[in-house]
Design an enzyme around this catalytic site. Sequence first.
Site, mmCIF file in Angstrom:
data_model
loop_
_atom_site.group_PDB
_atom_site.id
_atom_site.type_symbol
_atom_site.label_atom_id
_atom_site.label_comp_id
_atom_site.label_asym_id
_atom_site.label_seq_id
_atom_site.Cartn_x
_atom_site.Cartn_y
_atom_site.Cartn_z
ATOM 1 N N ARG B 241 -23.847 17.047 -62.158
ATOM 2 C CA ARG B 241 -23.886 18.334 -61.478
ATOM 3 C C ARG B 241 -22.577 18.507 -60.716
ATOM 4 N NH1 ARG B 241 -27.365 19.482 -64.318
ATOM 5 N NH2 ARG B 241 -29.538 20.041 -63.929
ATOM 6 N N GLU B 270 -20.982 27.429 -60.287
ATOM 7 C CA GLU B 270 -20.989 27.998 -61.644
ATOM 8 C C GLU B 270 -21.506 29.423 -61.632
ATOM 9 O OE1 GLU B 270 -23.297 25.281 -63.995
ATOM 10 O OE2 GLU B 270 -22.014 23.601 -63.485
ATOM 11 N N HIS B 288 -20.706 24.229 -68.797
ATOM 12 C CA HIS B 288 -22.020 23.581 -68.608
ATOM 13 C C HIS B 288 -22.837 23.634 -69.898
ATOM 14 C CE1 HIS B 288 -25.343 22.514 -65.504
ATOM 15 N NE2 HIS B 288 -25.537 21.917 -66.654
#
Lengths: 324, 324
Positions: B241, B270, B288
């Site tokens: 993460r 993000e 991602h």
Amino acid sequence: MSPPIPKPEEEHPSLPTVLIHRLPSFRYTLTSHLEPHFHLVDPLTTAAAATDSARALLCVGPTPVNEGTLNLYPSVRLVVGTSAGLDHVDLAACARRGVAVTSAANAFTEDVADFAVALLIDVLRRVSAGDRFVRRGLWPVQGDYPLGFKLGGKRVGILGLGNIGSEVAKRLVAFGCSVAYNSRSKKPSVPFPYYENAHDLAANSDALVVCCALNDQTRHVVNKDVMTALGKEGVIVNVGRGALIDEEELVRFLVAGELRGAGLDVFENEPNVPKQLFELDNVVLSPHKAVLTPESFRALQDVVFANLEAFFSNKPLVSPVECH
Amino acid sequence: MSPPIPKPEEEHPSLPTVLIHRLPSFRYTLTSHLEPHFHLVDPLTTAAAATDSARALLCVGPTPVNEGTLNLYPSVRLVVGTSAGLDHVDLAACARRGVAVTSAANAFTEDVADFAVALLIDVLRRVSAGDRFVRRGLWPVQGDYPLGFKLGGKRVGILGLGNIGSEVAKRLVAFGCSVAYNSRSKKPSVPFPYYENAHDLAANSDALVVCCALNDQTRHVVNKDVMTALGKEGVIVNVGRGALIDEEELVRFLVAGELRGAGLDVFENEPNVPKQLFELDNVVLSPHKAVLTPESFRALQDVVFANLEAFFSNKPLVSPVECH
């Protein structure tokens, strides 16, 4: 009268002469470790007389060694290759004249294998394409990025299971791929299925990794039929030589969507890359650099030195190449 | 008088209700296999009444599940997670209310591990950067491309040796890397050296692969001190993460050349990626998507179905998460 200009070899009477053989555009950076042991002569920068009695020739990169080269240096009895493939050396001509040839041995093997795997994952998982997507600022705008494909479970056909191909196989097994291969002949000690030709290998593979040597038998070994057999969901990776693939057909297949993608470190007409490939998101292009790391260069320095030292002490060469 | 509008669950009297829990921007594409077996209700598109008695909640991607969510659906006793990490689910709140939580189990493990390795090779061997070089037409103009670095022989420190970290280790061993790790505790059955904290791991590594879970203990676990310990020749890969790394410091280190490079699939904010990274050739950026392949989605569909079926038949859950 001024004194005669000394010939370079007279400055190093005790050191054996090694000719540096290179195209003018090639630089050589791996000779500093040789200098204490050999008298290095670069005919591009030194008087021709120095080359008369030289018995060894250090070939920089893919500089051609042909009949003309051997005529120019008739005393040479050893050609030291510094590249992974030796398709630029006329091995038959060397054999006819009793000139031995040595290769880079395994100096580049692991780096090339690493790069082949990197290109395969990159095409499947769209690493370079994703990087472009982010750098262009498209992530916040477009959000979703197209899915890639999983590497594990894929059937990967290796074309040429020599040192490089074997290292590629070892890596792919760790990713959960199933490996098969084609080679000049079936290798008894290898656990992977063998196919007798590139077509049958392609017909039973999701991806082809091309890493065989380039010669008259393998030129355009990946042709239209092989690509058709590989199919629309197939991926091609080439870390061998550009001419192993019919590049014109490859471009046509990729543009038409008749292949899933390609990862190419080598091209038929380097440094020129077919412009149509620049538009495609499913290809990864690399400037023939699968071998290029400082770690490889150190390994290459070692094998070059070992071959020269063996030659001048009349010991067996470390990495002789079979000349037919 | 017109007839009353039927409540959706009355149309499927025999099927157990499963609520779809999602942010409005999230689409869900993995429910077709559930439809024959469960009555799926999306509160964003269906009358609220349908949600009253639902006992299971299917959480789409990283949609937050917090006290508010659980207050809204008091009858829910199962939260089915669909992502590799569950930092968006308040596990403590679920535990207090006796709500079970299931994870995506290993559905994504191999894809994330593949991607971590791909990012590491890409940074070291400059795959994406080389692709940019070729596509910009620079190969025929500039010729030489800067050397990358070999993967084999590198000391790779894995931060978080769970399922993903273990798969990363298995792959890196095949490339000839030496692996070490940090985890909540030393794992007796693991052959790799263990370091008690991220700093000591970094001090003894050439590259860090960050793949631990994000929680209060691991937030910014890769901080300035850890990056200093990793050093100028160090590479960081993050597939966990974004908030596992102090991103502001990371950008500063990369811009100042205090790290060799980074491969990043995740970011703190993000889909926003720090713009300074766009200028750097030694970073690989990814939106991602380390988990995103059709093969992973099929595996996820299987685990989601198996957990729901087990729950509604009072059998043990397939991939329960420990809630503290």
